[in-house]
Design an enzyme around this catalytic site. Structure first.
Site, PDB file in Angstrom:
ATOM      1  N   GLY A  97       0.822  -1.194   0.000  1.00 11.65           N
ATOM      2  CA  GLY A  97       0.000   0.000   0.000  1.00 11.65           C
ATOM      3  C   GLY A  97       0.862   1.253   0.000  1.00 11.65           C
ATOM      4  CD  GLU A 101      -3.879  -1.100  -5.104  1.00 12.98           C
ATOM      5  OE1 GLU A 101      -5.108  -1.032  -5.292  1.00 12.98           O
ATOM      6  OE2 GLU A 101      -3.332  -0.715  -4.050  1.00 12.98           O
ATOM      7  CG  ASN A 130      -7.873   8.233   2.196  1.00 15.00           C
ATOM      8  OD1 ASN A 130      -8.236   9.401   2.241  1.00 15.00           O
ATOM      9  ND2 ASN A 130      -6.699   7.831   2.646  1.00 15.00           N
ATOM     10  CE  LYS A 161      -6.979  12.693  15.147  1.00 16.60           C
ATOM     11  NZ  LYS A 161      -6.781  13.927  14.368  1.00 16.60           N
TER      12      LYS A 161
END
Length: 504
Positions: A271, A296, A386, A410
């Site tokens: 990815g 990809e 996304n 966070k």
């Protein structure tokens, strides 16, 4: 070299016009298939002109002007951002990463359909998406016979050109002319029951053609452009990313020693992002040679591996390079052109090929639960980030499905390991390995309760580990069922607590 010199078909030279003139050919409500995949090969001029046209139209107070935008994957601010900013998109599919788009999707002012990327062409061929009115495609050049030299991404361009009633081409002179010949466009796909096996047994195999077929009579406009792809620079791997990479590399070494992986591994799918690039950097620094990639996108890390010889060949559907990566590719394209193959995404992501080749899939997650279910798309269960992209294509069908993430987000307020995920993209049946900087959980062959122990002990951050174990033990003791123990009134309480108190 001017872009005009790249338009060798005399009939199409007669259709050269400005971006503003081409934008006038797109009607409100149109289904528009656009090129573009991870910030590469997207049209740069016509979307901006169309956004300005929409802005002017909507300022008059008439019926809103919106179109439906279909792409390969994400694009760039000049396309998604520009059209979303003027509220010009009614429906978006199959993937996006633009913050303005994301805001409209999550506010309910833009419809969004999140698809597995391998399935989009089939949906279009089958008519599930409706009729495509216009294809807007960036290319690197047009040959004498009207066939097209693909750009820095292929994505769904073959399907859009086949499906569209009309075609607008952007010929981009900034795309390296030496891209010609790097593509492999396969014209042997079909719908059931007429499908044939795809005869590809190695990532280096070429099974198609170097060019896109394009009916000249369908082309209504040709626009000359000269603009670079836009991608964000990758950050140097931080300590967390490096630690995750180390766990994965150690795992690969053990699998080789056991005999479950060959010394050159199996084809890699990775990815996009800083953690995958850290893994690629680690692979490049390790003992591995003659690796292959069937993925990809070609990222900066893969360019380094190709240049060093760690990676012998990379098959993908697009580039996803930082500005530095683009410069490196352009300056050394003669080295890369024989090692990179760009295919359409219904081939690069095809389940048949992922299963046959035995892909090692490495993708990111937002959160995973105790039993190995993974959420890779939604924040707190409802807000789209996304999209699933191609991760499901490879996770379900690859030999190994590895999901990676820092153990917290966070600034430590959120645990990436939770009692129950707030949204499921990849079920426990498809997730084999989970890795954080804390460690690696190999879930293969484990029952749900065994998976819970492996994930808590190896992947959870120490600040949350005891609470996760407490939840699991109380769920086991509840008497509600011991196969996959849950406390229904608490399973999503961690998310609710973050929503109300700002910390899980």
């Amino acid at each position: 070299m001017s872009s005009t010199s790249r338009i060798l078909c005399s009939r199409l030279r007669e259709r050269i016009m400005s971006a503003e003139q081409a934008a006038e050919l797109i009607s409100p409500g149109a289904n528009v298939g656009m090129s573009g995949f991870t910030g590469a090969g997207y049209p740069k001029a016509v979307p901006a002109a169309l956004a300005e046209r929409i802005r002017h139209h909507n300022a008059t107070g008439g019926k809103p002007f919106r179109i439906n935008v279909w792409t390969g994957a994400s694009t760039a601010p000049e396309l998604d951002g520009a059209l979303a900013e003027v509220d010009g998109i009614e429906m978006r599919l199959p993937f996006q990463s633009d913050p303005i788009c994301r805001g409209r999707i999550n506010s309910g002012t833009m419809e969004y359909v999140d698809y597995h990327l391998s399935e989009v062409s089939q949906y279009a061929w089958s008519g599930f998406l409706g009729k495509m009115d216009i294809a807007l495609i960036e290319v690197a050049g047009i040959r004498e016979d009207g066939s097209l030299i693909p750009s820095s991404s292929v994505g769904n361009n073959k399907t859009w050109i086949e499906q569209a009633d009309k075609i607008i081409l952007e010929v981009n002179a900034q795309q390296n002319a030496k891209l010609e010949g790097m593509h492999d466009i396969y014209y042997g796909t079909a719908l059931p029951p007429n499908r044939k096996p795809i005869m590809l047994t190695h990532p280096a195999d070429r099974i198609g053609e170097a060019y896109l077929h394009c009916p000249v009579d369908k082309v209504i406009a040709v626009v000359e452009t000269s603009a670079a792809d836009r991608n964000s620079p990758f950050k140097a791997p931080d300590a967390t990313s490096r630690r995750i990479a180390e766990h994965i590399l150690e795992f690969f070494q053990r699998e080789i020693e056991i005999g479950r992986l060959p010394k050159e591994l199996l084809p890699i799918q990775s990815g996009v992002g800083n953690i995958p690039n850290a893994v690629l950097e680690g692979l490049d620094a390790g003992p591995f040679k003659n690796l292959t990639a069937f993925t990809e996108v070609i990222q900066d890390g893969m360019l380094k591996m190709l240049k060093s010889g760690t990676l012998g060949v990379a098959s993908a559907t697009a580039f996803s390079l930082s500005p530095d990566g683009i410069r490196e590719f352009d300056e050394n394209i003669d080295l890369y052109r024989d090692k990179i193959i760009l295919r359409q995404q219904d081939i690069s992501n095809h389940p048949e090929l992922a299963r046959r080749l035995g892909i090692i899939a490495m993708n990111g997650l937002i959160e995973a639960d105790l039993y190995g279910n993974v959420n890779s798309t939604h924040i707190m269960g409802s807000r789209m980030m996304n999209g699933i992209g191609g991760s499901g294509d490879f996770a379900r069908n690859g030999y190994l499905s590895i999901f990676v993430s820092p153990s917290t987000a966070k600034d430590g307020a959120i645990s990436s390991i939770v009692p129950m995920v707030s949204h499921v993209d990849h079920t426990e049946h498809d997730v084999k390995i989970i890795v954080t900087e804390q460690g690696l959980a190999d879930l293969r062959g484990l029952s749900p309760r065994q998976r819970a122990h492996a994930i808590i002990n190896n992947c959870a951050h120490p600040d949350f580990r005891e609470r996760l174990l407490d939840y699991f033990n109380r769920a086991c003791a509840s008497g509600r069922g011991m196969h996959t123990p849950h406390l229904l009134d608490e399973a999503l309480s961690w998310h609710q607590r973050y929503e109300t108190e700002g910390r899980m």
